[in-house]
Design a protein around this motif. Structure first.
Motif, PDB file in Angstrom:
ATOM      1  N   UNK A 108       0.842  -1.192   0.000  1.00  0.00           N
ATOM      2  CA  UNK A 108       0.000   0.000   0.000  1.00  0.00           C
ATOM      3  C   UNK A 108       0.880   1.246   0.000  1.00  0.00           C
ATOM      4  N   UNK A 109       1.918   1.208   0.854  1.00  0.00           N
ATOM      5  CA  UNK A 109       2.919   2.265   0.916  1.00  0.00           C
ATOM      6  C   UNK A 109       4.276   1.561   1.077  1.00  0.00           C
ATOM      7  N   UNK A 110       5.378   2.282   1.024  1.00  0.00           N
ATOM      8  CA  UNK A 110       6.681   1.624   1.196  1.00  0.00           C
ATOM      9  C   UNK A 110       6.835   0.871   2.510  1.00  0.00           C
ATOM     10  N   UNK A 111       6.061   1.247   3.533  1.00  0.00           N
ATOM     11  CA  UNK A 111       6.217   0.594   4.841  1.00  0.00           C
ATOM     12  C   UNK A 111       5.045  -0.295   5.242  1.00  0.00           C
ATOM     13  N   UNK A 112       3.980  -0.356   4.440  1.00  0.00           N
ATOM     14  CA  UNK A 112       2.791  -1.150   4.816  1.00  0.00           C
ATOM     15  C   UNK A 112       2.268  -1.929   3.608  1.00  0.00           C
ATOM     16  N   UNK A 113       2.079  -3.241   3.801  1.00  0.00           N
ATOM     17  CA  UNK A 113       1.450  -4.071   2.765  1.00  0.00           C
ATOM     18  C   UNK A 113       0.180  -4.695   3.337  1.00  0.00           C
ATOM     19  N   UNK A 114      -0.667  -5.193   2.451  1.00  0.00           N
ATOM     20  CA  UNK A 114      -1.898  -5.861   2.887  1.00  0.00           C
ATOM     21  C   UNK A 114      -1.539  -7.099   3.711  1.00  0.00           C
ATOM     22  N   UNK A 115      -0.466  -7.781   3.315  1.00  0.00           N
ATOM     23  CA  UNK A 115      -0.044  -8.979   4.040  1.00  0.00           C
ATOM     24  C   UNK A 115       0.365  -8.646   5.480  1.00  0.00           C
ATOM     25  N   UNK A 116       0.921  -7.444   5.695  1.00  0.00           N
ATOM     26  CA  UNK A 116       1.283  -7.023   7.050  1.00  0.00           C
ATOM     27  C   UNK A 116       0.047  -7.006   7.961  1.00  0.00           C
ATOM     28  N   UNK A 117      -1.067  -6.558   7.411  1.00  0.00           N
ATOM     29  CA  UNK A 117      -2.318  -6.503   8.185  1.00  0.00           C
ATOM     30  C   UNK A 117      -2.739  -7.915   8.601  1.00  0.00           C
ATOM     31  N   UNK A 118      -2.610  -8.875   7.673  1.00  0.00           N
ATOM     32  CA  UNK A 118      -3.000 -10.251   7.972  1.00  0.00           C
ATOM     33  C   UNK A 118      -2.061 -10.883   8.994  1.00  0.00           C
TER      34      UNK A 118
END
Length: 294
Positions: A108-118
């Motif tokens: 989503x941004x350089x420091x946050x991905x959708x997988x990080x949320x999961x």
């Protein structure tokens, strides 16, 4: 109803309408949830539904045989898995398998991905279950599912307006360590007109999930605002996600501080000593569960 509350509900309803034709729970998962919620259902009823989906059978057996459950030997049949774990646990695994698909996506941004949320949701679920077990609350399965579901509102926001969610994340100022510089909930309110708690609570109602899950999704940042009888599960998740973020580098964009409010800890009768034990044991438990629901 205040004007602000009315506007927030309009935003949530618009988001859920958008979600209806983008990403929903598979029909088989909905059937499993309905079946397990029916007190007349049996293990055999559940087996009949699950056996129609080979991919789901495979996923359940993978989870059952993971070190997380610590069962003796390799479990080769769904019937055996249901007997050993119970209907609720198998239902949770089915929901988790469906949620995993919803949480797939790019950065989503350089420091946050959708997988990080999961990954954060899985870690929170593991710690919430540990916490419920150690306090002997009889909420083992419920706590695990609550941990998995607590941030589901982010997925509603993502499906509703990806660019707005990216704007929220950028405004929050999440650094390379995952630590935010601002209050994400405030930015969500400004950008969307509602927060991920509002979206999550609305989705739980739409999916006809048990009411306690709506309380968790809607109040995991503020469990003490609920009536006394509804606070326990949201309080468990409130504490679990902070411990999960301490235990490993995990998404914490909506958590400026990992400090645990004493009143929340006291509500579930969690002593300082037990909290220290949990903090010590959480990293290994999370590691055991890593990849289980990937």
């Amino acid at each position: 109803m205040s004007v602000a509350t009315d506007q927030r509900e309009q935003v949530v309803n618009a988001a859920l309408k958008e979600l209806a034709h983008i990403a929903t729970l598979p029909e088989i998962t909905v059937k499993i949830v309905e079946l397990v919620e029916d007190p007349k259902s049996t293990a055999q009823d559940l087996h009949k539904i699950i056996s129609n989906d080979p991919a789901l059978c495979s996923r359940i057996l993978k989870v059952v045989n993971s070190s997380f459950y610590g069962l003796p030997g390799q479990i080769a049949s769904i019937n055996r898995a249901i007997v050993l774990l119970g209907l609720n646990a198998v239902k949770n695994i089915a929901i988790a398998a469906s949620l995993t698909k919803l949480f797939r996506g790019a950065q989503l941004t350089p420091t946050v991905s959708v997988k990080d949320l999961w990954s954060h949701s899985v870690s929170t679920a593991v710690v919430a279950k540990m916490l419920a077990d150690r306090l002997k609350l009889g909420l083992s399965d419920e706590s695990f599912l609550a941990g998995l579901m607590h941030d589901i509102g982010f997925m509603v926001a993502l499906q509703f307006d990806r660019m707005k969610l990216i704007e929220v994340i950028q405004q929050t100022g999440i650094n390379a360590e995952g630590v935010p510089s601002g209050n994400m909930l405030d930015f969500e309110q400004t950008v969307f007109g509602a927060t991920h708690q509002d979206f999550g609570s609305g989705l739980c109602a739409k999916w006809k999930f048990p009411k306690p899950l709506a309380y968790v999704s809607g109040f995991h940042h503020r469990p003490m605002e609920l009536g006394f009888e509804h606070r326990t599960l949201p309080s468990l998740v409130y504490i679990a996600e902070r411990i999960a973020c301490e235990a490993e580098k995990s998404f914490r964009g909506d958590l400026i501080s990992l400090e645990i409010a004493p009143e929340v800890r006291e509500h579930i009768k969690l002593s300082v000593d037990k909290l220290a034990e949990l903090r010590k044991d959480a990293p290994a438990a999370i590691k055991d569960a890593s990849g289980m629901l990937g």
